[in-house]
Motif scaffolding. Structure first.
Motif, short mmCIF file in Angstrom:
data_model
loop_
_atom_site.label_atom_id
_atom_site.label_comp_id
_atom_site.label_asym_id
_atom_site.label_seq_id
_atom_site.Cartn_x
_atom_site.Cartn_y
_atom_site.Cartn_z
N UNK A 31 0.78 -1.21 0.06
CA UNK A 31 -0.06 0.04 -0.03
C UNK A 31 0.98 1.16 -0.11
N UNK A 32 2.55 1.43 0.27
CA UNK A 32 2.89 2.15 0.66
C UNK A 32 3.32 2.81 -0.41
N UNK A 33 3.93 1.61 -1.63
CA UNK A 33 4.58 1.70 -2.47
C UNK A 33 2.68 2.53 -4.09
N UNK A 34 1.29 2.06 -3.61
CA UNK A 34 0.97 2.62 -4.25
C UNK A 34 0.55 3.65 -5.04
N UNK A 35 1.02 4.63 -3.97
CA UNK A 35 1.12 5.87 -4.12
C UNK A 35 2.15 6.78 -5.42
N UNK A 36 3.46 5.75 -5.49
CA UNK A 36 4.64 5.78 -6.46
C UNK A 36 3.50 5.49 -7.21
N UNK A 37 3.01 4.43 -7.16
CA UNK A 37 2.27 3.96 -9.31
C UNK A 37 1.64 4.86 -9.15
N UNK A 38 1.04 5.25 -8.80
CA UNK A 38 -0.27 6.53 -9.30
C UNK A 38 1.32 7.57 -9.93
N UNK A 39 1.52 8.04 -9.47
CA UNK A 39 2.67 9.18 -9.43
C UNK A 39 2.98 8.62 -10.69
N UNK A 40 3.67 6.84 -11.01
CA UNK A 40 4.43 6.98 -12.19
C UNK A 40 3.33 6.82 -13.34
N UNK A 47 -6.84 7.18 -13.79
CA UNK A 47 -7.84 5.54 -14.34
C UNK A 47 -6.80 4.32 -15.14
N UNK A 48 -5.82 4.61 -15.69
CA UNK A 48 -4.92 3.45 -15.46
C UNK A 48 -4.13 3.10 -13.61
N UNK A 49 -4.29 3.96 -13.06
CA UNK A 49 -4.12 3.30 -11.51
C UNK A 49 -5.05 2.58 -11.13
N UNK A 50 -6.02 3.08 -11.33
CA UNK A 50 -7.21 2.02 -10.80
C UNK A 50 -8.13 1.15 -11.19
N UNK A 51 -7.72 0.86 -11.86
CA UNK A 51 -7.87 -0.15 -12.57
C UNK A 51 -6.94 -1.05 -12.62
N UNK A 52 -5.77 -0.71 -12.33
CA UNK A 52 -4.75 -2.23 -11.88
C UNK A 52 -4.81 -2.05 -10.51
N UNK A 56 -1.96 3.05 7.39
CA UNK A 56 -1.16 3.09 6.14
C UNK A 56 -1.88 2.94 5.54
N UNK A 57 -3.84 2.49 5.60
CA UNK A 57 -4.69 3.12 4.85
C UNK A 57 -4.80 4.56 4.59
N UNK A 58 -5.44 5.40 5.44
CA UNK A 58 -4.90 6.78 6.34
C UNK A 58 -3.93 7.84 5.39
N UNK A 59 -3.05 7.12 5.32
CA UNK A 59 -1.66 7.78 5.49
C UNK A 59 -2.37 6.98 3.63
N UNK A 60 -2.11 6.66 3.26
CA UNK A 60 -2.48 6.39 1.87
C UNK A 60 -3.20 7.53 0.87
N UNK A 61 -4.90 7.39 2.35
CA UNK A 61 -5.54 8.35 1.53
C UNK A 61 -5.44 9.87 1.75
N UNK A 62 -4.39 10.15 2.51
CA UNK A 62 -4.07 11.74 1.91
C UNK A 62 -3.24 11.59 1.22
N UNK A 63 -2.00 10.51 1.08
CA UNK A 63 -1.53 11.30 -0.39
C UNK A 63 -2.23 10.57 -1.45
N UNK A 64 -3.44 10.66 -1.97
CA UNK A 64 -4.32 10.19 -3.39
C UNK A 64 -4.82 11.50 -2.75
N UNK A 65 -5.30 12.42 -2.03
CA UNK A 65 -6.62 13.70 -2.53
C UNK A 65 -5.25 14.76 -2.82
N UNK A 66 -4.07 14.32 -1.61
CA UNK A 66 -3.10 15.11 -3.06
C UNK A 66 -2.82 15.53 -4.21
#
Length: 203
Positions: free
Chosen positions: A65-74, A88-93, A125-135
């Motif tokens: 989950x910590x790596x997911x934000x990097x995947x969104x950035x990519x 869209x690409x990130x969420x599909x995977x 970690x989920x809450x941390x992910x959501x904060x990063x996702x929002x940004x």
């Protein structure tokens, strides 16, 4: 012993498969050993106990989950900085992986789901992910204050999480399941239309 990392990783992967097949409460060391192609002694050697093996497996998978934000950035970078297209690409995977591993998510969130204990690492970690996702997705969200933007993100992820945890629960109503990749993509497209609109829409 150069095979140590490979063997240990193989046991971890086998544990993930067994959790998904049997559920964390039913999985046995013998099941895991058979899945990994090792003997029970090897599991005892690397992990000591079943409890430690399960803890390490959940910690390892939760780390993804910590790596997911990097995947969104990519994904955003791969679409030339187009946040909508990258999202869209990130969420599909990501959604596809969630649907494939519902019992693993259930194991991660066991205490929260069964006794409403929200103090575990999965919740943090989920809450941390959501904060990063929002940004990262703020540029494509409808205008609003911080509280409104957080509500939008929560609505998106709850809409994904419910289907991922219960992929067949709404089969009768939807005339399909989230396990159907084509249906899942249509669901995601409609969800994102509500969430971020279209590239040509004005907020």
């Amino acid at each position: 012993m150069t095979d140590k990392p490979a063997t240990k990783d193989r046991i971890i992967l086998a544990t993930v498969s067994c959790i998904e097949r049997e559920g964390i409460k039913s999985v046995t060391v013998r099941d895991i050993a058979e899945e990994a192609g090792v003997n029970v002694a090897a599991i005892n050697y690397y992990f000591g106990t079943k409890e430690r093996l399960l803890q390490e497996t959940l910690a390892r998978t939760l780390g993804e989950l910590d790596e997911a934000l990097d995947e969104l950035d990519q994904a955003i970078a791969a679409t030339g900085g187009d946040v909508r297209a990258g999202l869209r690409q990130f969420l599909s995977e990501f959604f596809g992986n969630m649907v494939r591993w519902p019992r693993l998510a259930e194991a991660q969130l066991h205490d929260a789901l069964t006794v409403q204990d929200y103090s575990g690492p999965a919740i943090e970690r989920t809450n941390r992910f959501l904060r990063g996702f929002l940004e990262r997705v703020k540029p494509v969200l409808p205008p609003g204050d911080d509280a409104q933007l957080r509500l939008s993100v929560l609505q998106l992820w709850n809409a994904l999480f419910m289907l991922a945890m219960l992929p067949g629960a709404f089969e009768e109503f939807a005339d399909s399941t989230a396990s159907d990749a084509e249906w899942r993509e249509k669901y995601l497209d409609r969800l994102l239309t509500h969430f971020v609109g279209t590239a040509n829409s004005e907020h």
